[in-house]
Motif scaffolding. Structure first.
Motif, PDB file in Angstrom:
ATOM      1  N   LEU A  61       3.204   0.649  -5.200  1.00 59.64           N
ATOM      2  CA  LEU A  61       2.762   1.996  -4.456  1.00 59.64           C
ATOM      3  C   LEU A  61       1.410   2.663  -4.892  1.00 59.64           C
ATOM      4  O   LEU A  61       0.727   3.164  -4.084  1.00 59.64           O
ATOM      5  CB  LEU A  61       3.836   3.010  -4.779  1.00 59.64           C
ATOM      6  N   GLU A  62       1.159   2.329  -6.022  1.00 63.50           N
ATOM      7  CA  GLU A  62      -0.139   3.032  -6.695  1.00 63.50           C
ATOM      8  C   GLU A  62      -1.328   2.013  -6.467  1.00 63.50           C
ATOM      9  O   GLU A  62      -1.859   1.403  -7.080  1.00 63.50           O
ATOM     10  CB  GLU A  62       0.065   3.332  -8.049  1.00 63.50           C
ATOM     11  N   GLN A  63      -1.805   2.347  -5.118  1.00 69.04           N
ATOM     12  CA  GLN A  63      -3.207   1.389  -4.688  1.00 69.04           C
ATOM     13  C   GLN A  63      -3.989   2.596  -4.098  1.00 69.04           C
ATOM     14  O   GLN A  63      -3.375   3.447  -3.840  1.00 69.04           O
ATOM     15  CB  GLN A  63      -2.714   0.407  -3.697  1.00 69.04           C
ATOM     16  N   HIS A  64      -5.310   2.077  -4.033  1.00 66.62           N
ATOM     17  CA  HIS A  64      -6.267   3.070  -3.895  1.00 66.62           C
ATOM     18  C   HIS A  64      -7.159   3.047  -2.928  1.00 66.62           C
ATOM     19  O   HIS A  64      -8.141   3.658  -2.374  1.00 66.62           O
ATOM     20  CB  HIS A  64      -7.135   3.435  -5.172  1.00 66.62           C
ATOM     21  N   ASP A  65      -7.091   2.007  -2.021  1.00 68.12           N
ATOM     22  CA  ASP A  65      -7.934   1.769  -0.803  1.00 68.12           C
ATOM     23  C   ASP A  65      -7.613   2.665   0.321  1.00 68.12           C
ATOM     24  O   ASP A  65      -6.152   3.326   0.331  1.00 68.12           O
ATOM     25  CB  ASP A  65      -7.661   0.478  -0.293  1.00 68.12           C
ATOM     26  N   THR A  66      -8.101   3.181   1.276  1.00 68.40           N
ATOM     27  CA  THR A  66      -7.982   4.166   2.231  1.00 68.40           C
ATOM     28  C   THR A  66      -6.984   4.037   3.052  1.00 68.40           C
ATOM     29  O   THR A  66      -5.905   4.722   3.213  1.00 68.40           O
ATOM     30  CB  THR A  66      -9.427   4.511   2.939  1.00 68.40           C
ATOM     31  N   PRO A  67      -6.790   2.724   3.778  1.00 68.03           N
ATOM     32  CA  PRO A  67      -5.730   2.680   4.690  1.00 68.03           C
ATOM     33  C   PRO A  67      -4.288   2.633   3.846  1.00 68.03           C
ATOM     34  O   PRO A  67      -3.251   3.354   4.384  1.00 68.03           O
ATOM     35  CB  PRO A  67      -5.904   1.020   4.985  1.00 68.03           C
ATOM     36  N   TRP A  68      -4.114   2.325   2.757  1.00 64.74           N
ATOM     37  CA  TRP A  68      -3.030   2.483   1.890  1.00 64.74           C
ATOM     38  C   TRP A  68      -2.753   3.965   1.630  1.00 64.74           C
ATOM     39  O   TRP A  68      -1.325   4.420   1.757  1.00 64.74           O
ATOM     40  CB  TRP A  68      -3.052   1.576   0.509  1.00 64.74           C
ATOM     41  N   LEU A  69      -3.691   4.657   1.246  1.00 65.14           N
ATOM     42  CA  LEU A  69      -3.496   5.997   1.067  1.00 65.14           C
ATOM     43  C   LEU A  69      -3.181   6.849   2.271  1.00 65.14           C
ATOM     44  O   LEU A  69      -2.298   7.596   2.423  1.00 65.14           O
ATOM     45  CB  LEU A  69      -4.758   6.692   0.386  1.00 65.14           C
ATOM     46  N   GLU A  70      -3.682   6.462   3.488  1.00 65.30           N
ATOM     47  CA  GLU A  70      -3.339   7.162   4.623  1.00 65.30           C
ATOM     48  C   GLU A  70      -1.916   6.620   4.904  1.00 65.30           C
ATOM     49  O   GLU A  70      -1.260   7.412   5.655  1.00 65.30           O
ATOM     50  CB  GLU A  70      -4.351   6.380   5.761  1.00 65.30           C
ATOM     51  N   GLY A  71      -1.363   5.517   4.915  1.00 68.14           N
ATOM     52  CA  GLY A  71      -0.197   4.956   5.285  1.00 68.14           C
ATOM     53  C   GLY A  71       1.023   5.877   4.362  1.00 68.14           C
ATOM     54  O   GLY A  71       2.065   6.408   4.671  1.00 68.14           O
ATOM     55  N   ARG A  72       0.482   6.051   3.124  1.00 66.33           N
ATOM     56  CA  ARG A  72       1.437   6.884   2.032  1.00 66.33           C
ATOM     57  C   ARG A  72       1.339   8.250   2.622  1.00 66.33           C
ATOM     58  O   ARG A  72       2.628   8.920   2.470  1.00 66.33           O
ATOM     59  CB  ARG A  72       0.779   7.022   0.492  1.00 66.33           C
ATOM     60  N   LEU A  73       0.426   8.924   2.954  1.00 70.97           N
ATOM     61  CA  LEU A  73       0.262  10.128   3.745  1.00 70.97           C
ATOM     62  C   LEU A  73       1.142  10.495   4.768  1.00 70.97           C
ATOM     63  O   LEU A  73       1.990  11.225   4.886  1.00 70.97           O
ATOM     64  CB  LEU A  73      -1.096  10.679   3.970  1.00 70.97           C
ATOM     65  N   TRP A  74       1.015   9.542   5.629  1.00 69.21           N
ATOM     66  CA  TRP A  74       1.935   9.457   6.763  1.00 69.21           C
ATOM     67  C   TRP A  74       3.345   9.537   6.203  1.00 69.21           C
ATOM     68  O   TRP A  74       4.047  10.135   7.059  1.00 69.21           O
ATOM     69  CB  TRP A  74       1.532   8.008   7.621  1.00 69.21           C
ATOM     70  N   GLY A  75       3.694   8.424   5.582  1.00 67.43           N
ATOM     71  CA  GLY A  75       5.203   8.429   5.188  1.00 67.43           C
ATOM     72  C   GLY A  75       5.705   9.678   4.415  1.00 67.43           C
ATOM     73  O   GLY A  75       6.741  10.235   4.741  1.00 67.43           O
ATOM     74  N   LEU A  76       4.736  10.162   3.652  1.00 66.43           N
ATOM     75  CA  LEU A  76       5.247  11.394   3.071  1.00 66.43           C
ATOM     76  C   LEU A  76       5.396  12.556   4.050  1.00 66.43           C
ATOM     77  O   LEU A  76       6.518  13.209   3.892  1.00 66.43           O
ATOM     78  CB  LEU A  76       3.855  11.906   2.047  1.00 66.43           C
ATOM     79  N   ALA A  77       4.531  12.687   4.969  1.00 67.24           N
ATOM     80  CA  ALA A  77       4.598  13.563   6.052  1.00 67.24           C
ATOM     81  C   ALA A  77       6.188  13.563   7.041  1.00 67.24           C
ATOM     82  O   ALA A  77       6.750  14.245   7.007  1.00 67.24           O
ATOM     83  CB  ALA A  77       3.413  13.571   7.025  1.00 67.24           C
ATOM     84  N   GLU A  78       6.312  12.387   7.245  1.00 67.86           N
ATOM     85  CA  GLU A  78       7.494  11.997   7.582  1.00 67.86           C
ATOM     86  C   GLU A  78       8.605  12.450   6.970  1.00 67.86           C
ATOM     87  O   GLU A  78       9.784  12.786   7.498  1.00 67.86           O
ATOM     88  CB  GLU A  78       7.553  10.427   8.179  1.00 67.86           C
TER      89      GLU A  78
END
Length: 205
Positions: free
Chosen positions: A88-105
């Motif tokens: 889960l703890e990765q720092h490239d932008t697409p990965w973080l954007e995906g995490r943000l999307w999942g959190l928002a859902e």
């Protein structure tokens, strides 16, 4: 009749502006469908490279085995794709954007679709919005508003996840580029991170 003459002689059915909006909506759906087909193809190739059988992939995707075989064969010239890191703890932008999307859902689901971010996440899922810097900033503001105004209704894990995601997204681009770039396209990495983030939050609630 020229376009200028058409504009001067409306049909009485739709104006040119109405027709433009109509076709614009259609084009968005078509483009979203094409992007989703590309993403599915990449994911099929990824799972095949990890050793999943074509029959298993076909069952999960709702496709026929020959259709899956065709997708795998099409990607074969480039060789197998290395398995992605799904920590889960990765720092490239697409990965973080995906995490943000999942959190928002997850926020939207927890608040029974009454969250400020609900419509935005729905638009992302339907392909009506894309991951531009402006849209990511807009989604962050909506998530922050939900976390602030509905704090009592949301688990603390949601706030903790957002803090970690926000710190990663706030890292200057040059610094972020030196981190883990990850395997797969940006769309694949967003899809994986979205799913893993949702599962992590679901297990912690």
């Amino acid at each position: 009749m020229t376009d200028e003459e058409d504009a001067l002689h409306p049909s009485g059915f739709l104006t040119e502006e109405q027709a433009r909006e109509l076709f614009s909506d259609m084009n968005e759906v078509i483009l979203a469908g094409e992007e989703m087909r590309r993403l599915r193809s990449e994911m099929i190739t990824l799972f095949a490279g990890l050793g999943w059988t074509q029959e298993r992939i076909a069952r999960l995707t709702g496709m026929s085995q020959p259709a899956v075989s065709k997708q795998v064969a099409k990607a074969r010239p480039g060789g197998p794709t290395p398995p992605p890191d799904i920590a889960l703890e990765q720092h490239d932008t697409p990965w973080l954007e995906g995490r943000l999307w999942g959190l928002a859902e997850e926020i939207s689901a927890t608040l029974d679709d009454s969250a400020h971010c609900t419509r935005f996440t729905d638009a992302l899922g339907r392909g009506r919005k894309r991951f531009t810097p402006q849209n990511v900033d807009a989604l962050r503001r909506l998530v922050e508003k939900d976390l602030r105004e509905r704090r009592a209704e949301l688990p603390g894990s949601h706030r903790s996840a957002y803090d970690a995601i926000g710190r990663g997204l706030d890292v200057p681009a040059k610094t972020a580029a030196t981190g883990a770039a990850g395997t797969g396209s940006a769309a694949v990495r967003r899809a994986l991170a979205r799913r893993i983030q949702r599962d992590r939050l679901g297990s912690e609630d």
